[in-house]
Write an enzyme that holds these catalytic residues in place. Sequence first.
Site, mmCIF file in Angstrom:
data_model
loop_
_atom_site.group_PDB
_atom_site.id
_atom_site.type_symbol
_atom_site.label_atom_id
_atom_site.label_comp_id
_atom_site.label_asym_id
_atom_site.label_seq_id
_atom_site.Cartn_x
_atom_site.Cartn_y
_atom_site.Cartn_z
ATOM 1 N N ASP A 136 0.830 -1.191 0.000
ATOM 2 C CA ASP A 136 0.000 0.000 0.000
ATOM 3 C C ASP A 136 0.875 1.255 0.000
ATOM 4 O OD1 ASP A 136 -2.441 1.264 -0.105
ATOM 5 O OD2 ASP A 136 -2.697 1.347 2.066
ATOM 6 N N TYR A 138 1.021 5.746 -0.507
ATOM 7 C CA TYR A 138 0.546 6.923 0.243
ATOM 8 C C TYR A 138 0.670 8.096 -0.697
ATOM 9 C CZ TYR A 138 0.398 9.524 4.792
ATOM 10 O OH TYR A 138 0.070 10.296 5.884
ATOM 11 N N HIS A 143 -3.950 13.848 0.927
ATOM 12 C CA HIS A 143 -4.176 12.947 2.061
ATOM 13 C C HIS A 143 -3.001 13.015 3.034
ATOM 14 C CE1 HIS A 143 -5.298 9.361 4.325
ATOM 15 N NE2 HIS A 143 -4.127 8.825 4.057
ATOM 16 N N ARG A 152 1.057 16.386 13.208
ATOM 17 C CA ARG A 152 2.153 17.354 13.387
ATOM 18 C C ARG A 152 1.731 18.675 12.768
ATOM 19 N NH1 ARG A 152 3.960 12.757 11.028
ATOM 20 N NH2 ARG A 152 3.670 13.807 9.038
ATOM 21 N N GLU A 209 -10.785 3.613 3.602
ATOM 22 C CA GLU A 209 -9.920 4.450 2.762
ATOM 23 C C GLU A 209 -10.263 4.174 1.306
ATOM 24 O OE1 GLU A 209 -5.785 3.860 3.843
ATOM 25 O OE2 GLU A 209 -5.917 5.413 5.393
ATOM 26 N N GLU A 211 -9.328 3.867 -2.226
ATOM 27 C CA GLU A 211 -8.075 3.678 -2.957
ATOM 28 C C GLU A 211 -8.361 2.990 -4.291
ATOM 29 O OE1 GLU A 211 -4.673 2.181 -0.936
ATOM 30 O OE2 GLU A 211 -5.334 2.868 1.053
ATOM 31 N N ASP A 243 -9.225 0.209 1.918
ATOM 32 C CA ASP A 243 -8.238 -0.155 2.935
ATOM 33 C C ASP A 243 -8.822 0.212 4.311
ATOM 34 O OD1 ASP A 243 -5.939 -0.707 4.364
ATOM 35 O OD2 ASP A 243 -4.957 1.174 3.845
ATOM 36 N N ARG A 247 -8.372 3.549 13.275
ATOM 37 C CA ARG A 247 -7.536 4.731 13.518
ATOM 38 C C ARG A 247 -6.962 4.784 14.924
ATOM 39 N NH1 ARG A 247 -6.227 5.774 8.477
ATOM 40 N NH2 ARG A 247 -7.976 6.469 7.204
ATOM 41 N N GLN A 250 -4.212 2.375 15.026
ATOM 42 C CA GLN A 250 -3.122 2.898 14.183
ATOM 43 C C GLN A 250 -2.325 3.972 14.928
ATOM 44 O OE1 GLN A 250 -4.582 4.432 10.440
ATOM 45 N NE2 GLN A 250 -2.555 4.984 9.681
ATOM 46 N N TYR A 254 1.669 2.891 15.219
ATOM 47 C CA TYR A 254 2.335 3.140 13.934
ATOM 48 C C TYR A 254 3.783 3.591 14.047
ATOM 49 C CZ TYR A 254 2.272 8.290 13.792
ATOM 50 O OH TYR A 254 2.511 9.617 14.013
ATOM 51 N N LYS A 263 -4.509 -2.207 9.987
ATOM 52 C CA LYS A 263 -4.860 -2.314 8.573
ATOM 53 C C LYS A 263 -5.081 -3.762 8.136
ATOM 54 C CE LYS A 263 -3.764 2.055 7.373
ATOM 55 N NZ LYS A 263 -4.581 2.949 6.540
ATOM 56 N N THR A 267 -8.934 -5.921 3.752
ATOM 57 C CA THR A 267 -8.854 -4.994 2.618
ATOM 58 C C THR A 267 -9.830 -5.528 1.586
ATOM 59 O OG1 THR A 267 -6.508 -4.598 3.056
ATOM 60 C CG2 THR A 267 -7.332 -3.964 0.876
ATOM 61 N N THR A 370 -4.907 6.432 0.052
ATOM 62 C CA THR A 370 -6.184 7.153 0.018
ATOM 63 C C THR A 370 -6.155 8.248 -1.035
ATOM 64 O OG1 THR A 370 -6.364 6.754 2.371
ATOM 65 C CG2 THR A 370 -7.829 8.415 1.444
ATOM 66 N N GLU A 384 -10.164 12.247 7.553
ATOM 67 C CA GLU A 384 -10.027 13.590 6.973
ATOM 68 C C GLU A 384 -11.355 14.338 6.960
ATOM 69 O OE1 GLU A 384 -7.383 13.817 3.290
ATOM 70 O OE2 GLU A 384 -7.761 11.679 3.480
HETATM 71 MN MN MN Z 1 -4.162 2.866 2.793
#
Ligand code: MN
Length: 446
Positions: A136, A138, A143, A152, A209, A211, A243, A247, A250, A254, A263, A267, A370, A384
């Site tokens: 997968d 990114y 996104h 951040r 997600e 995708e 996907d 959260r 995650q 992560y 994840k 899927t 995503t 999001e």
């Molecule tokens: Mn993904």
Amino acid sequence: MPYPIDETHAESLTSWVESANSPTSDFPVQNLPYCVFRELRGGEPRIGVAIGDQILDLRRCANAGLLPAAADEAVDHHDLSRLMALSLSDRLELRHCLSNGLSDSYSPIAENRERLLLPQTSVEFLLPTHVGNYTDFYASIYHATNVGSMLRPDNPLLPNYKHIPIGYHGRASSVMVSGTPCRRPSGQLPPGEGETKPTFGPCKNLDYELEVGAFIGLGNALGETIPIAKADDHLFGLCLLNDWSARDMQRWEYQPLGPFLAKSFLTTISPFVVTLEALAPFRTAAFARTAGDPEPLDYLRDDGNARSGGIDLHLEVYLSSATMRNQGQEPLRLSRSNLTSLYWTIGQMVTHHASNGCNLQTGDLLGTGTVSGPERDARGCLLELTWDGEYGQPVPGSQRTAINLPTGEKRMFLLGGDQVALRGFCQRPGFRRIGFGACTGVVVDG
Ligand code: MN
């Protein structure tokens, strides 16, 4: 550009399968996506092509001697893996044969239509192929920037992003076909306000997600690489991919190695694989980098990729709660975006993946990440759309927003009974619109 625009894409071409000529059909004769199906009354998995609301049974076509010789063995199989491993010239020959057979009402396929066609309602769809490896990426900068700003706020996009297509190895065994229920996973959840230890329990922030999945056709040998100018030659076709993401799990797991159990529980992919051949009219330029962005390193740079490495593919997400379905309400569209929002082309993902000599194999699945665009309603996941909403606990002054459903229900993340449906289609003046069907799943609690 290895994929030609030819007479199989002519807008005027129609099929003797009447339903394929409806302007709302995802599967006109210009599309011809492959799938694996089994009749509901029983029997072995077989390979088919979607045409209107029907399936053309390719094994029966081969047995009747109606396909090119190279395709005979490839379609006499329980999944698309042999078809995916055909040379491009063999794939094109098969496309032309199917296009002729389904458009000419006096073709041998038309004359044997009773034996060769099945209503899509009479079959169940299976995974298009055994997925040996799932990676997968990114690749949407929107996104990545949105998610980065939640984690951040002062430094949303990490400095590597514009140089390297970021990806991670996903879990292949839990890639399932559309319609598979999404059972809410349990896992470690981060310590809450005033808590010092994590807990173990059902995920509270379940998300989807939006995708696109890309299937590898011909792979590369271990130690070999795939030059960017040849990357598209190694692609077989695209599907929709959800996907599913936990959260809260995650957020806790992560760092430092990336997503793991948040994840890998499921899927979901759509059953129809739209070929690169069918997508030829919808190729477009790669993402236009803004002034001041670095150029890709040489191994990711190619004139052909810059000119036509993109794909103008419209994507949509729909949600319906159990209450909405009980009340007969139409699903609510949550977002609309386009694959052209990807900062990296799928070809660049292929080349980057193989750039260390890693052997890509026929049937490997690459997810784009995503697909979010710059607009608010182009955000491809709930994280999001609700801006990391925690249901029932909106933080005053933050951007957190609940999604209002037509029943008066609200959503921050997915609840039991919610059905998520991804859709995709390509359209361009002068060409017939082609669609991807749907990739759906219902959330099941407990
Ligand atoms: Mn993904």
